[in-house]
Design an enzyme around this catalytic site. Sequence first.
Site, PDB file in Angstrom:
ATOM      1  N   SER A 145       0.755  -1.358  -0.078  1.00 60.44           N
ATOM      2  CA  SER A 145      -0.006  -0.097  -0.037  1.00 60.44           C
ATOM      3  C   SER A 145       0.860   1.278  -0.075  1.00 60.44           C
ATOM      4  CB  SER A 145      -0.911  -0.106   1.313  1.00 60.44           C
ATOM      5  OG  SER A 145      -1.520   1.459   1.512  1.00 60.44           O
ATOM      6  N   THR A 186     -17.953   5.364   7.157  1.00 65.83           N
ATOM      7  CA  THR A 186     -18.733   6.459   6.785  1.00 65.83           C
ATOM      8  C   THR A 186     -19.366   7.165   8.206  1.00 65.83           C
ATOM      9  OG1 THR A 186     -20.470   4.586   7.226  1.00 65.83           O
ATOM     10  CG2 THR A 186     -20.006   5.229   4.776  1.00 65.83           C
ATOM     11  N   LYS A 205       2.156  -3.326   6.599  1.00 64.82           N
ATOM     12  CA  LYS A 205       2.657  -2.988   5.316  1.00 64.82           C
ATOM     13  C   LYS A 205       4.096  -2.688   5.286  1.00 64.82           C
ATOM     14  CE  LYS A 205      -1.414  -3.915   3.722  1.00 64.82           C
ATOM     15  NZ  LYS A 205      -1.449  -5.120   2.770  1.00 64.82           N
ATOM     16  N   TYR A 218      -1.860  -0.744  11.127  1.00 64.89           N
ATOM     17  CA  TYR A 218      -2.188  -1.614  10.038  1.00 64.89           C
ATOM     18  C   TYR A 218      -0.677  -1.063   9.167  1.00 64.89           C
ATOM     19  CZ  TYR A 218      -3.640  -1.111   5.090  1.00 64.89           C
ATOM     20  OH  TYR A 218      -3.624  -1.054   3.872  1.00 64.89           O
TER      21      TYR A 218
END
Length: 294
Positions: free
Chosen positions: A140, A193, A157, A153
Amino acid sequence: MSASRAVLITGVNSVSGQSSGTGRATALRLHRAGWPVYATGRNLEGLKDLADEGITTLRLDVTDEESMRAAVDRITEEHGAVGVLINNAAYSLNGTIGETPLDEVRRQFETNLFGLSRMTQLVLPGMRARRSGRIVMMSSIFGLFATPGRGYYQATKHALEAISDSLRQEVRPWGIDVTVIEPSPILGSFVPTTVGDLDLAADGGLYDEFWEHFVEWHGAYREVEHPTGRGRTSVRADTVAKVIEKAVTARRPRIRYRIGIPVRLLKPQRAIFGDRAWEVFLTKFFPQPRLDDE
């Protein structure tokens, strides 16, 4: 022995309710190009549409040794070995470094890092026996730098990047290629959201305003059909899948495929800025925690 063309893709359906759509798009693209694809995920029902397309679907949880072994054993029986492993399974843990329970941190690393490491270990004997193979690692843009709110997170990566570079040198003598895919933010990927979607541990209200801003800021990446603002620099799952296909089919694949303008600009921009100016840029561009009286 001839090279196996069997493709094993992990994390094709959502992990922890999150999905970028990349695994699904990749499975469809490679299947339609004539590759024998094994699309895997935790929930077979979530893969039904791919099975209807003629793609072989298997239940595989990268935190479950038995399911990983069963998938590799089946492909080995049918094709002699896994020819291509696409380590796609991952999810994004939201939370601050100081307040996220370590059990959640361990779960994040079990899925995003230890799972792909074990999958790689399981397919390597077959690849070595055939003196060929491709391992595609899904990184990513956040494997290159870190921001508040997703540090664990992003750490997985960063670790994936290091593991990939080490692995590449270790398996080269057997004709095995290791490629890292570094997409810019993917539209619709891991986009909350509401603050409730973040599934946060209680932090005593230390970061309430930050998390509200965090959700609002990520809204730019929620509009898949007609993105605006920052969202226009994102990439789509189909675009990422097309690049993965290149990594699988190229005679001599690149070490890294950087997808989209943001990730391509990152390295030169950071080198020009230097550490201090780069840090200032991050604090201006990404949501930052603030004290109430600031």
